[in-house]
Design a protein around this motif. Structure first.
Motif, PDB file in Angstrom:
ATOM      1  N   ILE A  39       0.957  -1.251   0.076  1.00 48.13           N
ATOM      2  CA  ILE A  39      -0.030  -0.121   0.017  1.00 48.13           C
ATOM      3  C   ILE A  39       0.929   1.264   0.075  1.00 48.13           C
ATOM      4  O   ILE A  39       1.723   1.319   0.854  1.00 48.13           O
ATOM      5  CB  ILE A  39      -0.979  -0.094   1.468  1.00 48.13           C
ATOM      6  N   CYS A  40       0.636   2.207  -0.903  1.00 48.79           N
ATOM      7  CA  CYS A  40       1.485   3.418  -1.264  1.00 48.79           C
ATOM      8  C   CYS A  40       0.653   4.435  -0.775  1.00 48.79           C
ATOM      9  O   CYS A  40      -0.564   4.413  -0.879  1.00 48.79           O
ATOM     10  CB  CYS A  40       1.772   3.454  -2.808  1.00 48.79           C
ATOM     11  N   GLY A  41       1.318   5.506  -0.453  1.00 50.53           N
ATOM     12  CA  GLY A  41       0.627   7.019  -0.384  1.00 50.53           C
ATOM     13  C   GLY A  41      -0.188   7.105  -1.630  1.00 50.53           C
ATOM     14  O   GLY A  41      -1.288   7.876  -1.264  1.00 50.53           O
ATOM     15  N   THR A  42       0.235   7.078  -2.853  1.00 48.94           N
ATOM     16  CA  THR A  42      -0.546   7.295  -3.920  1.00 48.94           C
ATOM     17  C   THR A  42      -1.897   6.440  -3.832  1.00 48.94           C
ATOM     18  O   THR A  42      -2.939   7.000  -4.244  1.00 48.94           O
ATOM     19  CB  THR A  42       0.291   6.702  -5.120  1.00 48.94           C
ATOM     20  N   ASP A  43      -1.770   5.074  -3.246  1.00 48.19           N
ATOM     21  CA  ASP A  43      -3.010   4.312  -3.289  1.00 48.19           C
ATOM     22  C   ASP A  43      -3.955   4.938  -2.258  1.00 48.19           C
ATOM     23  O   ASP A  43      -5.243   4.937  -2.565  1.00 48.19           O
ATOM     24  CB  ASP A  43      -2.687   2.810  -2.819  1.00 48.19           C
ATOM     25  N   VAL A  44      -3.587   5.524  -1.282  1.00 48.42           N
ATOM     26  CA  VAL A  44      -4.404   6.147  -0.272  1.00 48.42           C
ATOM     27  C   VAL A  44      -5.005   7.414  -0.940  1.00 48.42           C
ATOM     28  O   VAL A  44      -6.199   7.577  -0.735  1.00 48.42           O
ATOM     29  CB  VAL A  44      -3.728   6.618   1.042  1.00 48.42           C
ATOM     30  N   ALA A 147      10.724  -8.481  -2.274  1.00 43.87           N
ATOM     31  CA  ALA A 147      10.186  -8.463  -3.755  1.00 43.87           C
ATOM     32  C   ALA A 147       9.218  -7.292  -3.577  1.00 43.87           C
ATOM     33  O   ALA A 147       8.818  -6.617  -4.394  1.00 43.87           O
ATOM     34  CB  ALA A 147       9.954  -9.631  -4.239  1.00 43.87           C
ATOM     35  N   GLY A 148       8.280  -7.785  -2.796  1.00 47.26           N
ATOM     36  CA  GLY A 148       7.262  -6.748  -2.540  1.00 47.26           C
ATOM     37  C   GLY A 148       7.255  -5.157  -2.116  1.00 47.26           C
ATOM     38  O   GLY A 148       6.464  -4.534  -2.461  1.00 47.26           O
ATOM     39  N   LEU A 149       8.712  -5.016  -1.825  1.00 48.40           N
ATOM     40  CA  LEU A 149       9.150  -3.674  -1.394  1.00 48.40           C
ATOM     41  C   LEU A 149      10.223  -2.844  -2.241  1.00 48.40           C
ATOM     42  O   LEU A 149      10.666  -1.899  -2.219  1.00 48.40           O
ATOM     43  CB  LEU A 149       9.414  -3.612  -0.094  1.00 48.40           C
ATOM     44  N   LEU A 314      10.833  -1.980   7.282  1.00 53.25           N
ATOM     45  CA  LEU A 314       9.695  -1.332   7.084  1.00 53.25           C
ATOM     46  C   LEU A 314       8.309  -1.996   7.033  1.00 53.25           C
ATOM     47  O   LEU A 314       7.166  -1.595   7.195  1.00 53.25           O
ATOM     48  CB  LEU A 314      10.179  -0.879   5.636  1.00 53.25           C
ATOM     49  N   HIS A 315       8.517  -3.407   6.645  1.00 54.17           N
ATOM     50  CA  HIS A 315       7.220  -4.240   6.739  1.00 54.17           C
ATOM     51  C   HIS A 315       6.800  -4.430   8.074  1.00 54.17           C
ATOM     52  O   HIS A 315       7.281  -5.155   8.845  1.00 54.17           O
ATOM     53  CB  HIS A 315       7.813  -5.382   5.969  1.00 54.17           C
ATOM     54  N   THR A 316       5.481  -3.743   8.376  1.00 51.01           N
ATOM     55  CA  THR A 316       5.088  -3.704   9.870  1.00 51.01           C
ATOM     56  C   THR A 316       3.811  -4.535   9.972  1.00 51.01           C
ATOM     57  O   THR A 316       3.265  -5.045  11.117  1.00 51.01           O
ATOM     58  CB  THR A 316       4.803  -2.483  10.287  1.00 51.01           C
ATOM     59  N   ASP A 338       1.283   1.709  11.437  1.00 51.02           N
ATOM     60  CA  ASP A 338       2.025   0.948  10.342  1.00 51.02           C
ATOM     61  C   ASP A 338       2.957   1.961   9.568  1.00 51.02           C
ATOM     62  O   ASP A 338       2.660   2.890   9.209  1.00 51.02           O
ATOM     63  CB  ASP A 338       1.337  -0.061   9.335  1.00 51.02           C
ATOM     64  N   THR A 339       4.221   1.388   9.406  1.00 49.01           N
ATOM     65  CA  THR A 339       5.213   1.996   8.228  1.00 49.01           C
ATOM     66  C   THR A 339       4.912   1.545   6.955  1.00 49.01           C
ATOM     67  O   THR A 339       4.519   2.542   5.966  1.00 49.01           O
ATOM     68  CB  THR A 339       6.532   1.834   8.696  1.00 49.01           C
TER      69      THR A 339
END
Length: 347
Positions: A39-44, A147-149, A314-316, A338-339
């Motif tokens: 989930i990215c800030g752009t998605d938000v 890979a997801g990051l 970073l993955h929380t 979450d980060t």
């Protein structure tokens, strides 16, 4: 055809999950079973204001496994792990023809989800069907979570590379969200003599400290005193602005020494007022950075695989598609602890 669940933003702050058929791939397409999508800030922003976000961008930080390929696909095979990427420079657009392949028009359109082959939706889904250009093999040394990051790691790799940060530079990173924390690590890897992280959120400052940064401050007098001390009153050689807060743009510029560089990663959603005369008088170099190129993904994966950049801390949190709407809401209103949240569509 088989079926897959897909998340769509149908109205502002409204998420719908539907079951849709997955078509057979066209000759130049691949079918990918999604493992994780970040989930990215752009998605938000897209969740809050979907009219501003191309459908392909909602869920653009993904990794998965190829389950089928079209007849003309040659770069990946069934069973291989891949990440969302962009293609190499096309060689035929106006930018490429003029000798500016690093600014390829097709790659830029792919990165922003507006190219002719852009998929009808992003990867908040169990399965995606995309053009072969949009995938890249995952290095074997990376875990699925790493890979997801990689996509945000490529965003920040691109920015630091464009900035051409000199060895021994005194660096300030403003904002310690995922983009800021990744930028700080790339800046350190690029040979900064000190990276100063400025962040008002206590949890994010703690993550910066966990990543080994010792000069971590809240905005204010203590930070300014430290910057003055280590720069002999000159200011930063490079400041990476990672918040996207329009009101901070001029204040950020004023922290940069005369002849230094202001590098812009955060994307403001409103207009910014700056002192053009101040920037000109102090001969600032201002670097704008958006998205990435194909080779930025190569470099980002290598940086994580080597340990130069850590994404694990970073993955929380990991959630399923059913929890996506609540996660977007919490990230949007600032109540999420979450980060970085990864979505596992199998949950």
């Amino acid at each position: 055809m088989t079926g897959s669940r897909y998340a769509h933003v149908t109205d502002p702050n409204t998420l719908t999950i539907s079951e849709e058929a997955v078509p057979e791939p066209a000759p130049n397409q691949v079918v990918v079973k999604i493992r994780y999508v970040g989930i990215c800030g752009t998605d938000v922003h897209g969740y809050q204001s979907p009219q501003f976000l191309p459908p392909a961008v909602f869920g653009h930080e993904w990794t998965g496994t190829v389950t089928a390929v079209g007849t003309s696909v040659s770069t990946v095979e069934v069973g291989q792990r891949v990440i969302a990427s962009v293609g190499i420079a096309c060689g035929s657009c106006a930018s490429c023809a003029a000798g500016f392949a690093e600014m390829c028009d097709l790659v830029f359109a792919e990165a922003n989800g507006v190219d002719p082959a852009a998929p009808a939706h992003g990867a908040f889904a169990q399965t995606v069907v995309v053009d072969e250009r949009r995938v890249q093999r995952v290095l074997d040394a990376l875990t699925d979570e790493q890979a997801g990051l990689i996509e945000p790691t490529a965003v920040t790799f691109h920015a630091v590379r464009r900035t051409q940060q000199r060895l021994g530079a005194l660096v300030v990173v403003q904002g310690a969200g995922p983009i800021g924390l990744l930028t700080a690590q790339h800046a350190r890897h690029a040979g900064a003599r000190e990276v100063i992280v400025v962040e008002p959120n206590e949890n994010r400052r703690a993550v910066a400290a966990e990543l080994g940064f010792t000069a971590v401050f809240t905005p204010g007098d203590e930070f300014k005193a430290h910057l003055d001390n280590v720069s002999s009153g000159l200011g930063a050689d490079v400041l990476y602005e990672c918040t996207g807060a329009a009101g901070l743009l001029q204040a950020s510029a004023e922290m940069v020494r005369r002849g230094g560089t202001l590098s812009l990663l955060g994307y403001p959603m409103t207009a910014s007022e700056v002192s053009y005369g101040d920037w000109q008088s102090r001969q600032l170099t201002v670097i704008g950075s958006l998205a990435y190129t194909h080779d930025d993904f190569v470099g980002a994966m290598a940086a994580v695989a080597s340990g130069a950049v850590s994404v694990d801390v970073l993955h929380t949190n990991t959630i399923g598609l059913g929890d996506l709407e609540s996660a977007l809401s919490a990230l949007g209103d600032g109540t999420s602890p979450d980060t970085k949240v990864l979505v596992d569509p199998s949950l």
